[in-house]
Design a protein around this motif. Structure first.
Motif, PDB file in Angstrom:
ATOM      1  N   GLY A 272     -10.871  21.284-146.842  1.00 45.01           N
ATOM      2  CA  GLY A 272     -10.732  22.401-146.124  1.00 45.01           C
ATOM      3  C   GLY A 272      -9.365  22.639-145.311  1.00 45.01           C
ATOM      4  O   GLY A 272      -8.774  23.614-145.009  1.00 45.01           O
TER       5      GLY A 272
ATOM      6  N   GLU B 121     -19.379  25.559-147.652  1.00 44.51           N
ATOM      7  CA  GLU B 121     -18.374  26.428-147.241  1.00 44.51           C
ATOM      8  C   GLU B 121     -16.970  26.463-147.980  1.00 44.51           C
ATOM      9  O   GLU B 121     -16.673  27.680-148.010  1.00 44.51           O
ATOM     10  CB  GLU B 121     -18.022  25.742-145.774  1.00 44.51           C
ATOM     11  N   LEU B 122     -17.025  25.419-148.684  1.00 45.62           N
ATOM     12  CA  LEU B 122     -15.637  25.359-149.611  1.00 45.62           C
ATOM     13  C   LEU B 122     -16.119  26.232-151.081  1.00 45.62           C
ATOM     14  O   LEU B 122     -15.151  26.617-151.717  1.00 45.62           O
ATOM     15  CB  LEU B 122     -15.194  23.978-149.820  1.00 45.62           C
TER      16      LEU B 122
ATOM     17  N   LYS C  68      -7.103  23.963-147.807  1.00 47.41           N
ATOM     18  CA  LYS C  68      -7.068  25.286-148.356  1.00 47.41           C
ATOM     19  C   LYS C  68      -6.643  25.940-146.940  1.00 47.41           C
ATOM     20  O   LYS C  68      -6.094  27.165-147.475  1.00 47.41           O
ATOM     21  CB  LYS C  68      -8.478  25.337-148.478  1.00 47.41           C
ATOM     22  N   LYS C  69      -7.005  25.842-145.788  1.00 46.57           N
ATOM     23  CA  LYS C  69      -6.553  26.506-144.599  1.00 46.57           C
ATOM     24  C   LYS C  69      -4.937  26.804-144.552  1.00 46.57           C
ATOM     25  O   LYS C  69      -4.313  27.703-144.313  1.00 46.57           O
ATOM     26  CB  LYS C  69      -7.013  26.119-143.469  1.00 46.57           C
TER      27      LYS C  69
ATOM     28  N   LEU D 180     -20.468  21.100-145.598  1.00 42.99           N
ATOM     29  CA  LEU D 180     -19.138  21.167-145.729  1.00 42.99           C
ATOM     30  C   LEU D 180     -18.932  21.751-147.262  1.00 42.99           C
ATOM     31  O   LEU D 180     -17.972  22.551-147.561  1.00 42.99           O
ATOM     32  CB  LEU D 180     -18.364  20.057-145.499  1.00 42.99           C
TER      33      LEU D 180
ATOM     34  N   PHE E  36     -13.958  16.657-148.384  1.00 42.19           N
ATOM     35  CA  PHE E  36     -14.485  18.070-148.045  1.00 42.19           C
ATOM     36  C   PHE E  36     -13.547  18.577-146.819  1.00 42.19           C
ATOM     37  O   PHE E  36     -12.984  19.651-146.655  1.00 42.19           O
ATOM     38  CB  PHE E  36     -15.789  18.635-147.890  1.00 42.19           C
ATOM     39  N   SER E  37     -13.454  17.950-145.684  1.00 45.95           N
ATOM     40  CA  SER E  37     -12.742  17.819-144.636  1.00 45.95           C
ATOM     41  C   SER E  37     -11.271  18.091-144.968  1.00 45.95           C
ATOM     42  O   SER E  37     -10.382  18.960-144.650  1.00 45.95           O
ATOM     43  CB  SER E  37     -13.066  17.022-143.576  1.00 45.95           C
TER      44      SER E  37
END
Length: 984
Positions: free
Chosen positions: A401, A480-481, A404-405, A477, A397-398
């Motif tokens: 993320g 959030e996604l 995605k950013k 996490l 997930f990190s």
């Protein structure tokens, strides 16, 4: 993305079909081509006179089967292997040895249930022979095993000399061979490192772990032409590469990092870099001789070459293969490690690897049961460790993320997100009310999938604070996604995360202090839970920080701020923030718990990343907290520690395991050996000799490159956990030197090591077989890691393939992906500048002098720029600014540009701080400090003719502790400039 990588991803359908291995790039393919200098035929399989047929159990059989002579008791469960000469197929002569045995038992031995439960084998007996003049074993093996997707047989050397083999921990002489069915496999084992002064046998052993339903219940092996040979062996130990190989990163280097290649014995003064596209020599430099702490080496430094492309390095009569200098140099490894995760999926059919499995594995509690498949298998066996799956979920997930950013690689983002969700589904289901969660299932076997038969595996959940906190962090996490993709799924993840966090705190309270007066919602998030003198594990504290911080982000509830702050206070007590009184002073490392009596170091499972990740998360979540500078200072001290210990292994730069004291096992054996699997205080006498092989620091402390270890060996989880700590600090503190230091660890794993081998299967080349009993050899697999031999503290990576050091582990792959969340992507710079018709923003790298330009938007002044890591001079018309960027981070720099630098000089307790400014206006600055006093919180730097200087005087509060300070131009934390004590 290069075309070969794109073709691989397309062919695997974005890694939904396992990626094949290019067999021509394996070390085994190279080893078979070596000239044989001498040989001796041991057995041509024309007689069985010296062969024994053996059936052995891993441990003694319990009652009622305790009597080994009572064959009536053993008949039901004893395999019925057979051994005979066969003329059906052979390599030499007219016969081969035919060895047939079952792959399953009707009744498993109860005390070994779920693990290897029998080892049928055949053994060639020798009469205490000295084989010292030979250094390689050679054998031909033909397996017949329809339906089996992974075929493994072990060749075990037996020695009864000075050092016996196999020995207690089975560290040497057990070589597990992954073989291909229905063909002759020529297997060789280089063994200059194996004791062979009194050889009593060579056996071929099979680990019985059952089979999938569509596979056969018997395996047949044809064995022929067992031979001793002498060859020129590979380097297998130490820091010095072979004189015919160059040690370098096989995939290449990021443009902004150091670029080093290492060798020994090159008969040349210079090296050349050749661009493969044009054949042009783009750089020629001197080969340096380096007298390092680890020995004398030749080093080729081409750091200044930052131009992206593909290159070959040539030195004397040696050359490398093609490697890249590219921002996306690590991307192919991410796709390939995703392939490894796919293959390790539990409860999922992986084409060519295994069927959907373990639907009869249950977690049972209070009369209820959950089907416990899902997530990822733990290793080369089929175990399932909840903490490992929760960590992997958080890591993925990190990375998702970050992708995605960044927004530049949606294809990879979607695939990483999909794999992360596979883990989150498991994390969400593996729980019962009251904080009861899965921990570990002891499973190495294929089961029949039918609930109620004898091979069912059941586990009891436990109440673990770490498991609940880790679960909450992964769930948050995921929340959030998924909150914009699948709001219902995200809401459920958030609900369970709140509950998991609550029970994590409750369990910790329960373990630390009996408190039955408050229950339910009235209980504080973190009450007076840690009494003086009671130790609290640093990883549990860190996990509590991570979960509470993300819960505040998700809910904005003040109670989670209180929780995060209380946890953070405990975390800071675990760090060494004053210089030690050793001959080599150290600062910044963490202790295992709040008692501060044992420095944190790990020997197989590793959690060294957790304090730094927690501190980074605190700084990001609560930038206005009055504790902020304590957190930032702790990150800075940690970064200084990692940079210092990394210097000991220069020029490789691979991160050492950590600091040990020679008497720690003697003084607190229960605590020390709690992290050493399968061993205890009986190993106390063997502990200090290992410690003393490290670099002496004084007062009985030593820096070990490799952990002190006994049964479980291999350090990639240790290295990559430390690397995640390093990247967390480098990213938040914008520490370029630490960024470079972290890159060296990836390069080490992918070829820049003394053996000059990539150690990730399918990435780079010359990768050796891994211990992969159930999944089989798999592209993207990472092992437990290199080991050191016995008490030594130098790299040891021989051909012999055995657990645990060559065993594939999901936790090593997890840390690779977690590190890539910080390291995969380039730095991105954006912002708004004043509109100047025709204005051009130029960023010039101060090392390479390469300029990167962008024209801001004609109406808004907005700009975006991608930069390799490094220090740059920004220029926009008359405005200037010096910036340092590290890979994976996004920077927002708005105009007007102003340049700010800060330095500090200490004299006793007096500290003089100098702030220099280049700007077109008087610049307001905010000052934040830790461990110095006497300053105001804000000042204005007067500017004349574009320049300004402000000199401040402060007082050091604690002379034994380094100070750390920040200057915030215009009060902007994002553009902070750090100044630190010159002692770090």
């Amino acid at each position: 993305m290069n075309q070969s990588l794109k073709a691989m991803i397309d062919a695997s359908r974005d890694v939904h079909i396992p990626i094949p291995i290019d067999e021509s790039e394996t070390a085994e393919a190279r080893l078979l081509k070596k000239p044989v200098l001498k040989n001796r035929l041991l057995d041509d399989m024309e007689s069985l006179d010296h062969w024994q047929l053996i059936t052995s159990y891993s441990i003694s059989v319990p009652e009622p089967l305790a009597d080994p002579n009572d064959l009536s008791d053993r008949e039901e469960i004893t395999p019925a292997p057979t051994m005979e000469l066969s003329s059906e197929r052979c390599v030499c002569g007219s016969h081969s040895l035919k060895f047939t045995h079952p792959t399953n038992l009707d009744h498993q031995i109860e005390c070994r249930k779920g693990r290897i439960y029998a080892q049928p084998s055949v053994k060639r007996v020798f009469d205490r022979e000295d084989w010292s003049e030979f250094n390689r074993l050679s054998v031909w093996i033909y397996p017949i095993a329809p339906g089996m997707k992974s075929i493994t047989l072990r060749m075990q050397l037996h020695n009864d000399g000075v050092r016996k083999m196999p020995e207690k921990w089975e560290r040497d002489g057990a070589h597990n061979m992954s073989l291909k069915a229905n063909q002759w496999n020529h297997a060789v084992l280089e063994m200059p490192y194996l004791d062979r002064d009194c050889v009593t046998g060579v056996s071929f052993d099979y680990d019985m772990v059952g089979h999938e339903n569509d596979a056969v219940d018997h395996v047949t092996w044809y064995i022929d032409k067992l031979e001793l040979q002498t060859v020129k062996c590979d380097v297998y130990e130490g820091w010095i590469p072979a004189d015919d190989r160059i040690s370098y990163s096989h995939k290449g280097y990021q443009p902004g990092s150091d670029k080093l290649a290492i060798a020994s014995g090159i008969d040349a003064d210079t090296f050349k870099l050749i661009e493969t596209k044009t054949g042009k020599v783009v750089l020629e430099k001197e080969i340096l001789t380096v007298d390092a702490k680890i020995g004398t080496l030749q080093m080729m430094d081409f750091t200044e070459l930052c131009e992206e492309g593909e290159y070959i390095l040539v030195a004397g009569n040696l050359s490398t293969r093609v490697f890249a200098i590219s921002e996306d140099v690590w991307e192919s490894s991410v796709w390939k490690v995703l392939n490894f995760f796919l293959v390790l999926r539990c409860g999922y059919e992986v084409p060519g690897k295994h069927r959907a499995c373990h639907s009869d594995m249950l977690m049972v509690h209070d009369g209820k049961a959950i089907v416990a498949n899902g997530g990822w298998h733990d290793a080369a066996d089929l175990a399932q460790g909840f903490i490992n799956t929760a960590e992997a979920t958080a890591a993925l997930f990190s990375l998702a993320g970050a992708l995605k950013k960044d927004g530049s690689n949606n294809r990879l983002f979607l695939r990483v997100l999909e794999e992360a969700k596979w883990g989150l589904d498991y994390v969400l289901k593996m729980r019962f009310p009251g904080g009861y969660r899965a921990t570990y299932s002891s499973s190495s076997i294929w089961t029949d999938g039918v609930i109620g038969t004898s091979d069912d595996i059941t586990m009891e959940p436990s109440r673990s604070a770490l498991a609940n906190f880790d679960a909450a962090y992964a769930e948050l996490l995921g929340y959030e996604l998924f909150k914009d993709i699948d709001p219902d799924y995200a809401a459920y993840a958030l609900k369970i995360a709140k509950d998991d966090f609550y029970w994590g705190v409750d369990i910790t309270c329960e373990k630390q202090k009996e408190n039955e007066s408050q229950t339910g919602e009235d209980r504080k998030i973190v009450e007076a839970m840690f009494e003086d003198g009671i130790s609290v594990d640093v990883k549990i504290i860190s996990a509590g920080v991570l979960a509470s911080s993300l819960l505040f982000t998700a809910t904005q509830e003040a109670s989670y701020v209180q929780a995060a702050e209380e946890f953070s206070d405990l975390l800071l007590t675990c760090q060494q923030q004053e210089f030690t009184d050793w001959d080599v002073p150290m600062v910044g490392f963490f202790y295992e718990d709040t008692n501060r009596d044992l420095i944190a170091h790990y020997n197989h499972m590793a959690y060294s990343y957790m304090p730094e990740l927690a501190l980074k998360t605190l700084c990001e979540t609560f930038p206005d907290s009055d504790r902020y500078m304590k957190w930032y200072s702790a990150l800075t001290l940690s970064g200084a520690y990692y940079k210092k210990i990394a210097s000991y292994t220069s020029p490789y730069g691979v991160i050492p395991a950590g600091v040990y004291h020679e008497d720690e096992a003697k003084n607190m054996p229960e605590k020390v050996f709690a992290t050493h699997p399968m061993v205890g205080a009986e190993c106390t006498d063997g502990y200090a000799p290992q410690v003393r092989e490290g670099f002496p620091l004084g007062k009985g402390y030593y820096l070990r490159v490799y952990p002190v270890w006994f049964s479980f060996r291999g350090n990639y989880n240790v290295i990559l956990s430390a690397t995640k700590a390093m990247t967390s600090v480098a990213s938040y503190c914008n520490d370029y030197d630490l960024y470079v230091a972290s890159q060296h660890n990836y390069e080490w794993i992918l070829g820049k090591n003394p053996m000059a081998q990539s150690t990730m299967v399918g990435e780079g080349y010359d990768f050796i077989q891994h211990y992969t009993v159930q999944p089989g050899q798999t592209t993207g697999s990472i092992t437990v890691g290199m080991e050191s031999h016995y008490e030594k503290d130098v790299p040891y990576w021989p051909q012999v393939n055995t657990a645990t050091y060559k065993e594939v582990w999901v936790c090593s792959a997890t840390k690779w992906m977690w590190c890539m969340a910080d390291s995969l992507l380039p730095a991105r710079l954006s912002g708004y500048l004043r509109v100047i018709p025709g204005g051009v923003l130029t960023c010039t790298n101060v090392v390479s002098q390469k300029a990167y330009t962008v024209v801001p938007h004609v109406r808004t002044g907005y700009y975006e720029l991608t930069l390799p890591a490094g220090t740059y001079r920004m220029q926009y018309e008359s405005e200037e600014k010096t910036i340092t960027v590290v890979s994976g981070k996004q920077y927002a720099i708005d105009g007007p540009l102003c340049d700010v630098s800060a330095s500090a000089v200490r004299s006793g307790k007096d500290v003089t701080i100098t702030i220099n400014v280049t700007a077109s206006y008087d610049l307001p600055v905010t000052i934040r400090t830790d461990n110095i006093s006497g300053l105001e919180s804000s000042y204005t730097v007067s500017v004349e003719n574009g320049k300004g200087t402000l000199v401040l005087h402060a007082v050091l509060e604690n002379e034994q502790k380094p100070f750390v300070g920040l200057v915030l131009p215009n009060g902007n934390l994002d553009e902070r400039v750090a100044f630190t004590d010159d002692r770090i």
